[in-house]
Design a protein around this motif. Sequence first.
Motif, PDB file in Angstrom:
ATOM      1  N   VAL A 242       0.858  -1.182   0.000  1.00 15.47           N
ATOM      2  CA  VAL A 242       0.000   0.000   0.000  1.00 15.47           C
ATOM      3  C   VAL A 242       0.895   1.234   0.000  1.00 15.47           C
ATOM      4  O   VAL A 242       2.029   1.196   0.498  1.00 15.47           O
ATOM      5  CB  VAL A 242      -0.944   0.027   1.218  1.00 15.47           C
ATOM      6  CG1 VAL A 242      -1.893  -1.150   1.165  1.00 15.47           C
ATOM      7  CG2 VAL A 242      -0.165   0.018   2.532  1.00 15.47           C
ATOM      8  N   GLU A 243       0.389   2.332  -0.559  1.00 15.95           N
ATOM      9  CA  GLU A 243       1.129   3.592  -0.581  1.00 15.95           C
ATOM     10  C   GLU A 243       0.275   4.655   0.095  1.00 15.95           C
ATOM     11  O   GLU A 243      -0.818   4.971  -0.371  1.00 15.95           O
ATOM     12  CB  GLU A 243       1.473   4.000  -2.013  1.00 15.95           C
ATOM     13  CG  GLU A 243       2.471   3.056  -2.682  1.00 15.95           C
ATOM     14  CD  GLU A 243       2.944   3.559  -4.035  1.00 15.95           C
ATOM     15  OE1 GLU A 243       2.466   4.617  -4.479  1.00 15.95           O
ATOM     16  OE2 GLU A 243       3.803   2.899  -4.640  1.00 15.95           O
ATOM     17  N   ILE A 244       0.796   5.185   1.204  1.00 11.00           N
ATOM     18  CA  ILE A 244       0.057   6.146   2.019  1.00 11.00           C
ATOM     19  C   ILE A 244       1.029   7.241   2.462  1.00 11.00           C
ATOM     20  O   ILE A 244       2.107   6.937   2.988  1.00 11.00           O
ATOM     21  CB  ILE A 244      -0.552   5.472   3.266  1.00 11.00           C
ATOM     22  CG1 ILE A 244      -1.455   4.293   2.870  1.00 11.00           C
ATOM     23  CG2 ILE A 244      -1.333   6.482   4.099  1.00 11.00           C
ATOM     24  CD1 ILE A 244      -1.935   3.473   4.051  1.00 11.00           C
ATOM     25  N   PRO A 245       0.677   8.500   2.269  1.00  4.00           N
ATOM     26  CA  PRO A 245       1.547   9.569   2.778  1.00  4.00           C
ATOM     27  C   PRO A 245       1.587   9.575   4.304  1.00  4.00           C
ATOM     28  O   PRO A 245       0.695   9.066   4.970  1.00  4.00           O
ATOM     29  CB  PRO A 245       0.893  10.856   2.248  1.00  4.00           C
ATOM     30  CG  PRO A 245      -0.085  10.409   1.211  1.00  4.00           C
ATOM     31  CD  PRO A 245      -0.494   9.021   1.578  1.00  4.00           C
ATOM     32  N   ASP A 246       2.639  10.150   4.852  1.00  2.00           N
ATOM     33  CA  ASP A 246       2.702  10.439   6.286  1.00  2.00           C
ATOM     34  C   ASP A 246       2.736   9.178   7.145  1.00  2.00           C
ATOM     35  O   ASP A 246       2.055   9.096   8.178  1.00  2.00           O
ATOM     36  CB  ASP A 246       1.525  11.332   6.690  1.00  2.00           C
ATOM     37  CG  ASP A 246       1.877  12.280   7.833  1.00  2.00           C
ATOM     38  OD1 ASP A 246       3.075  12.536   8.016  1.00  2.00           O
ATOM     39  OD2 ASP A 246       0.959  12.736   8.535  1.00  2.00           O
ATOM     40  N   ILE A 278       2.918   3.543  11.786  1.00  2.00           N
ATOM     41  CA  ILE A 278       1.845   4.440  12.219  1.00  2.00           C
ATOM     42  C   ILE A 278       1.425   5.309  11.042  1.00  2.00           C
ATOM     43  O   ILE A 278       2.262   5.932  10.372  1.00  2.00           O
ATOM     44  CB  ILE A 278       2.317   5.341  13.385  1.00  2.00           C
ATOM     45  CG1 ILE A 278       2.779   4.481  14.568  1.00  2.00           C
ATOM     46  CG2 ILE A 278       1.208   6.291  13.798  1.00  2.00           C
ATOM     47  CD1 ILE A 278       1.712   3.593  15.146  1.00  2.00           C
ATOM     48  N   ASP A 279       0.126   5.315  10.754  1.00  5.19           N
ATOM     49  CA  ASP A 279      -0.451   6.188   9.731  1.00  5.19           C
ATOM     50  C   ASP A 279      -0.976   7.430  10.436  1.00  5.19           C
ATOM     51  O   ASP A 279      -2.077   7.436  10.979  1.00  5.19           O
ATOM     52  CB  ASP A 279      -1.579   5.444   9.001  1.00  5.19           C
ATOM     53  CG  ASP A 279      -2.243   6.291   7.923  1.00  5.19           C
ATOM     54  OD1 ASP A 279      -1.875   7.472   7.789  1.00  5.19           O
ATOM     55  OD2 ASP A 279      -3.128   5.762   7.228  1.00  5.19           O
ATOM     56  N   ARG A 280      -0.180   8.474  10.442  1.00  8.12           N
ATOM     57  CA  ARG A 280      -0.561   9.676  11.180  1.00  8.12           C
ATOM     58  C   ARG A 280      -1.797  10.349  10.584  1.00  8.12           C
ATOM     59  O   ARG A 280      -2.647  10.869  11.302  1.00  8.12           O
ATOM     60  CB  ARG A 280       0.601  10.680  11.176  1.00  8.12           C
ATOM     61  CG  ARG A 280       1.635  10.446  12.250  1.00  8.12           C
ATOM     62  CD  ARG A 280       2.623  11.594  12.262  1.00  8.12           C
ATOM     63  NE  ARG A 280       3.524  11.524  13.400  1.00  8.12           N
ATOM     64  CZ  ARG A 280       4.487  12.417  13.623  1.00  8.12           C
ATOM     65  NH1 ARG A 280       4.654  13.417  12.776  1.00  8.12           N
ATOM     66  NH2 ARG A 280       5.278  12.299  14.667  1.00  8.12           N
ATOM     67  N   GLY A 281      -1.888  10.337   9.257  1.00  6.73           N
ATOM     68  CA  GLY A 281      -3.002  11.017   8.610  1.00  6.73           C
ATOM     69  C   GLY A 281      -4.345  10.435   8.993  1.00  6.73           C
ATOM     70  O   GLY A 281      -5.345  11.160   9.091  1.00  6.73           O
ATOM     71  N   HIS A 282      -4.395   9.106   9.197  1.00  2.44           N
ATOM     72  CA  HIS A 282      -5.656   8.453   9.558  1.00  2.44           C
ATOM     73  C   HIS A 282      -5.669   7.989  11.022  1.00  2.44           C
ATOM     74  O   HIS A 282      -6.581   7.269  11.428  1.00  2.44           O
ATOM     75  CB  HIS A 282      -5.890   7.246   8.641  1.00  2.44           C
ATOM     76  CG  HIS A 282      -6.033   7.606   7.198  1.00  2.44           C
ATOM     77  ND1 HIS A 282      -4.963   7.660   6.330  1.00  2.44           N
ATOM     78  CD2 HIS A 282      -7.124   7.963   6.470  1.00  2.44           C
ATOM     79  CE1 HIS A 282      -5.385   8.015   5.129  1.00  2.44           C
ATOM     80  NE2 HIS A 282      -6.688   8.210   5.187  1.00  2.44           N
ATOM     81  N   ARG A 283      -4.633   8.381  11.771  1.00  2.00           N
ATOM     82  CA  ARG A 283      -4.533   8.027  13.181  1.00  2.00           C
ATOM     83  C   ARG A 283      -4.720   6.526  13.385  1.00  2.00           C
ATOM     84  O   ARG A 283      -5.498   6.065  14.221  1.00  2.00           O
ATOM     85  CB  ARG A 283      -5.554   8.805  14.010  1.00  2.00           C
ATOM     86  CG  ARG A 283      -5.364  10.324  13.925  1.00  2.00           C
ATOM     87  CD  ARG A 283      -6.369  11.070  14.764  1.00  2.00           C
ATOM     88  NE  ARG A 283      -6.187  12.516  14.638  1.00  2.00           N
ATOM     89  CZ  ARG A 283      -6.925  13.423  15.259  1.00  2.00           C
ATOM     90  NH1 ARG A 283      -7.911  13.037  16.064  1.00  2.00           N
ATOM     91  NH2 ARG A 283      -6.695  14.707  15.087  1.00  2.00           N
TER      92      ARG A 283
END
Length: 434
Positions: A242-246, A278-283
């Motif tokens: 998966v590719e997710i910013p932040d 940790i995905d900060r953008g989606h907590r």
Amino acid sequence: DGFMFEAAETPEQKLFNMQLGQSTGKVIWTYVGTHTQYNREHMKNERVRGWFSYPVESQELLLDGATALAAGAGLVYWGLSRFFYQPEGPLSYESGRYVKEVFDWQQKNDWLLRSLKSQPQAGILVGDQTIDWYAGKHFVAKAYENCYHGAYQLLKANGYESEPFLDWQMSPQLLSRYQMLYVPNAPCLSDAQCGMLADYVRKGGMLLATHLTSVADEYGRVRKNYGLAELFGAEFVEPEPVEIPDLYLKLPSGEEIPQDPQVLRFRSSGVKVLAETIDRGHRANLGPAIVQRSVGEGSVIYIGSSLEAVYEETRMKRLRTFFNSLISPWLAGKRSYEFGYQSGLTPHFMASRDTLLLHLLADTGNKNKHLRSREEFLPLADVKVRIRVPRGRTVRSASLLRAGQALPPAVREGWLDVTVPRVLIHEAVKVDLA
């Protein structure tokens, strides 16, 4: 019967390429020359390439030659002088004098350079099968290249000598050469290759593997789980990352470090979790990011992302120091040398029975984003290095090859401590053993 390497984008990549070629047992040559393609950015037709060319003429020639000399490769001069009118002889020009300096130094030290071999602690697997796999998918050209170059850079930056090798060379005999194996994002591994890696670990080897390693077989057919699932103590959630910013790595201490935005999510059991994603953008917590476990007499670390590629692209200090914290328990006790990290400084260690040679390559030019542009270099001052003296041996003499300067052979607790007063592009610390 050998290889010729024309060029590379950086000296570090050139050193890597020549070592990779040498690992096949072939003879390696490389160009030192005065011809390059210029950027042509003002031209309308982007298809125009090749002979719209200009000469390389500055100190980058010295760095190019020094990199080849450090690797122990053969040198060939290459120029296309028919494109450039030169009314005087080659030595009337700066470029001609630089090229002559490279070949003169090689000739003067020929006997020494031929006698030395690389002394790797770690082997870096470069997947010929994986190169084909990436070429057939929708990835940018450097998607896989930055992984193995980044692995090399992380090891070099932390003072661990390494050697790249191709997947088809893998054998139990080759693997036994290394204290540690680094397998950076090699999706395509056969069952036999996975078995060799497992045997290597069970017999006491250390394995660091990253991202998509072993998710497919040698033909690129995706497996239901990692081919190395038993070693990793993990199973992937799905084989596509998966590719997710932040995204961030969260360590047990609570510290958060920037993570690769592309991660392979996985589940684990019976392992030590060294970091989570940790995905900060989606907590959100995306689960384990780095795990470690013991298998037989050896140990394995699996990282579910290409952190080495992030380092290749960013040179983040915290990634470098974090990586060192992962592998120093494996390698630090038997390292051949130590040096204080400086940006642009690349060490390369070679040895024979009675001689140790630590090359110091200083790529400290006035760089810009255009490749193969003119560069002038500034020296590094008071570079401190330590070279381990093999057990049972003493130092007969020590010197700086470029400067022609003798060094005091003072050894303390098995280490020779040296301060190199000046490194302009290249210096080499030579230690003769008794």
